[in-house]
Design a protein around this motif. Structure first.
Motif, PDB file in Angstrom:
ATOM      1  N   GLU A 232       0.824  -1.209   0.000  1.00  0.00           N
ATOM      2  CA  GLU A 232       0.000   0.000   0.000  1.00  0.00           C
ATOM      3  C   GLU A 232       0.860   1.261   0.000  1.00  0.00           C
ATOM      4  O   GLU A 232       0.545   2.245  -0.690  1.00  0.00           O
ATOM      5  N   GLN A 233       1.952   1.241   0.740  1.00  0.00           N
ATOM      6  CA  GLN A 233       2.844   2.398   0.766  1.00  0.00           C
ATOM      7  C   GLN A 233       3.522   2.594  -0.587  1.00  0.00           C
ATOM      8  O   GLN A 233       3.662   3.728  -1.058  1.00  0.00           O
TER       9      GLN A 233
ATOM     10  N   TYR B 236       2.277   1.682  -3.486  1.00  0.00           N
ATOM     11  CA  TYR B 236       1.257   2.194  -4.402  1.00  0.00           C
ATOM     12  C   TYR B 236       1.007   3.685  -4.169  1.00  0.00           C
ATOM     13  O   TYR B 236       0.786   4.437  -5.120  1.00  0.00           O
ATOM     14  N   MET B 237       1.044   4.129  -2.917  1.00  0.00           N
ATOM     15  CA  MET B 237       0.885   5.554  -2.633  1.00  0.00           C
ATOM     16  C   MET B 237       2.063   6.340  -3.214  1.00  0.00           C
ATOM     17  O   MET B 237       1.867   7.396  -3.841  1.00  0.00           O
TER      18      MET B 237
ATOM     19  N   SER C 243       1.630   6.472  -6.904  1.00  0.00           N
ATOM     20  CA  SER C 243       0.502   7.342  -7.263  1.00  0.00           C
ATOM     21  C   SER C 243       0.936   8.801  -7.249  1.00  0.00           C
ATOM     22  O   SER C 243       0.588   9.573  -8.149  1.00  0.00           O
TER      23      SER C 243
END
Length: 110
Positions: free
Chosen positions: A29-30, A32-33, A36
């Motif tokens: 998740e980190q 992907y952030m 992004s």
């Protein structure tokens, strides 16, 4: 994003470097952030050089793994194909060119 693209890109680069030098692992998740933010930063011409440096740092330091491979691949394809948010694809077939930015200056970029 256009106004702060350079600072945003340099900030993410610093985050990646510090997390690597301090041996801080990141979750999927980190990652992907991070990607992004990097992806959004490429929408501005001035943000592209620090994004490219960040991706190059990851590759050069063998930091591409199962958790960040896919978003990294998508970002690299954006550079290689010269297709960025809010822009028309390059029609000359050469995606790695020097381009004029909205401020009248020229910056390297796909």
């Amino acid at each position: 994003v256009c106004v702060i693209a350079d600072q945003l890109g340099r900030g993410v680069y610093s985050l990646v470097v510090v997390s690597h030098t301090q041996s801080i692992s990141m979750s999927q998740e980190q990652w992907y952030m991070i990607f992004s933010i990097l992806s959004a930063t490429t929408s501005a011409c001035l943000g592209r050089p620090p994004v490219w440096r960040t991706v190059a740092y990851l590759v050069e330091n063998d930091l591409i793994n199962d958790m960040n491979f896919t978003p990294c691949r998508h970002l690299l394809l954006r550079f290689f194909q010269g297709v960025f948010p809010g822009e028309e694809p390059s029609s000359d077939g050469d995606s790695l060119t020097v381009e004029a930015c909205g401020d009248g200056s020229s910056h390297w970029g796909p």
